[in-house]
Design an enzyme around this catalytic site. Sequence first.
Site, short mmCIF file in Angstrom:
data_model
loop_
_atom_site.label_atom_id
_atom_site.label_comp_id
_atom_site.label_asym_id
_atom_site.label_seq_id
_atom_site.Cartn_x
_atom_site.Cartn_y
_atom_site.Cartn_z
N ASP A 191 48.47 16.08 48.79
CA ASP A 191 49.58 16.60 48.01
C ASP A 191 50.48 15.46 47.51
OD1 ASP A 191 51.17 18.57 46.84
OD2 ASP A 191 51.12 19.86 48.61
N GLU A 224 48.37 16.17 42.62
CA GLU A 224 49.65 15.64 42.14
C GLU A 224 50.16 16.41 40.93
OE1 GLU A 224 49.95 12.60 39.20
OE2 GLU A 224 48.98 14.45 38.65
N TRP A 225 49.65 17.65 40.77
CA TRP A 225 50.18 18.65 39.83
C TRP A 225 50.02 18.29 38.36
CZ3 TRP A 225 54.99 16.82 42.56
CH2 TRP A 225 54.90 17.07 43.93
N GLY A 226 49.22 17.28 38.04
CA GLY A 226 49.06 16.87 36.66
C GLY A 226 50.21 16.04 36.14
N ASP A 246 51.89 24.89 40.70
CA ASP A 246 51.27 25.85 41.61
C ASP A 246 51.13 27.24 41.00
OD1 ASP A 246 52.98 24.58 44.57
OD2 ASP A 246 51.31 23.80 43.41
#
Length: 688
Positions: A191, A224-226, A246
């Site tokens: 994460d 890393e969520w883009g 998310d």
Amino acid sequence: MRHLPTRTARTTRRRVVGALATGLLCAAGVTAPAAVAAPPAPEPATSPAAIAQEASPTLADGLAATPPMGFNNWNSTHCRAEFNESMVKGIADLFVDKGLKAAGYQYVNLDDCWALPLRDANGKLVPDPVRFPHGIKAVADYVHSKGLKLGIYTSAGTKTCSSIGFPGGLGHEYSDARQFADWGVDYLKYDNCNNQGVDAKQRYRTMRDALKATGRPIVYSICEWGSNKPWEWAADVGHLWRTTGDISDSWGSMLSLMKQNLPLAPYAGPGHWNDPDMLEVGNGGMTATEYRTHFSMWSVMASPLLIGTDLRKASAETLDILSNREVIAVDQDPLGKQGTVLSSEGGRWVVDKEMQDGSRVVALFNESGSPQRIATSAHAVGLPDADAYTVRDLWQHQSYNTAGTVSATVPGHGTVLVRVSADEKWAANPPAVELGLGATPFLEAGKPAALTTSVTDLGRTPARRVSVALSGPDGWSIEPSSPTDTDAVPTGKALTTSWTVTAPAGTATGAYDLSLRATYRSPTGTRAASVLPLTAHVVVAPPAGASSLGDLPWLSTTNGWGPVERNTSNGESAAGDGHPISIGRVVYAKGLGVHADSAVEYYTGGSCARVTAHVGVDDETGARGTVAFEIWADGKKVTSTGVLTNADAAQALSADVSGAQVVRLVVTDGGDGVDYDHADWGDAVLTC
């Protein structure tokens, strides 16, 4: 205002202070920005394909040759006490007992909260002795005994994303990787919280090297969520990377993530996959139709398929969706192509995925809330010229022949998923027929309404002994006023039937299910059937004069965060938690509070003339939020704003909607993500 969830519970919130300090969370509740579909072909020098070709080579370790399939507990349990050793073992048992292992699922993955908040005196991670009394290795051994694999979670920061603050891997990469390998871990989700501002490429490459140094094959999921466009640099770092924020268990969230992920097709392939987050199928926030769309589109996008529902409580319908092997085969095709968008006008999406055997999988996806005809052709999706084609419906599990047209009337929020091939044995299949609807049925209780249906032969062969029936709720009157059967429907022709439909007097306003069913025979005598689920709306004619849209009944709503609120701001995720509508410190007593991406539909019955409103970002977002507003009439955009921010005063918006049956108010993301995108339709008025 729009906050991001902590990992302690679905209902606990905290304010975002900045991605580097706290980060978006990688396991619960944050939708991603919408993206426009099917962008025009870019210049070769700057196209995604050109950039992807220049990116670093894929990891040469043979892992994740197809998108990983498995389970992750976060979406169903978060950090609650039920996440423990017993649950994990039970999931492994269910993988075997329910046929999920045989269908391709193999990873049983632990998310956050598996460890104690402090490392031991030697700096080692310590499994929570209450949740995992026998340790992680014992759980891994059990999972392995079932022929499955175990995954684990940590963060590329000093702490994980939970507000409790479990230890992260930053500065401990080699020690932690060694522990994971010694325990028998097969998959690591890494994460992005509490990352101390360290360069993302550096953080994720260090853990890559640490995993490699263990000598154990471990699939590496970069979460890393883009934020730093990992699709451009992570092909030689990890096996999959999150492209979005998310997911949460809502139509708006799933749709936003899908739109953000679709344009990234050039970057996906064997060993390196775009990841728009885990599945929500079965968690209760969407309809079965929407969950089938979720599963279909994730498969067409060659996304990892990580079940996010508690399989111990899963319904037969949920298991049927998750175990559809024909759809799973689309996701797991060895060629490894992600589907690409061919068109998306008016919310009618056509997404095409090339398969290793030369066939094409086509998703006909209806973004809108009402049935729409969506069409393409075998030629348009790249198949060679042929006398006819075989088209396989992957949800009905039936094969048909088509002369080349690939089309369907798709229910609102639905997806028709077909596999089309230039198959020499096409004549062995009955002709494909398309069930059509003249218009969405709107009825006033006690008053008859006219409805027209059609059964069109798309095949190379005629459909014989065609019969059609329309059914609805108990007590409704549904009578044909023209023939419902015919001896034959030739290629390209249709049986058209008129109906009179009456909802009983006193029927409450709302949506009701209808079903159109056609049966027919092929020239060889094979019997076939096709069913189109429909929605009829019992409505009340809009009142004459000017009415506040915050007070009128709507046909449908979708919202990116919580429900649409009447006469208050969006607030948080619960219903009724908004505040007075306020734009630029001007308060509006009436209107709608929404959150991008959102759509609110009203029945106007052809008797209304204009919609007016003062629109903008609500003051409750502070200095954040970027949105754009649109007004649509009968599927056509009639006006829109540019991108508005919290710094902008309310903008007056007016649209001519004369003659429209349905008016739709839309708010889209301003292009920088959907966080804090609270939007207001202040003083929204419909004049009839």
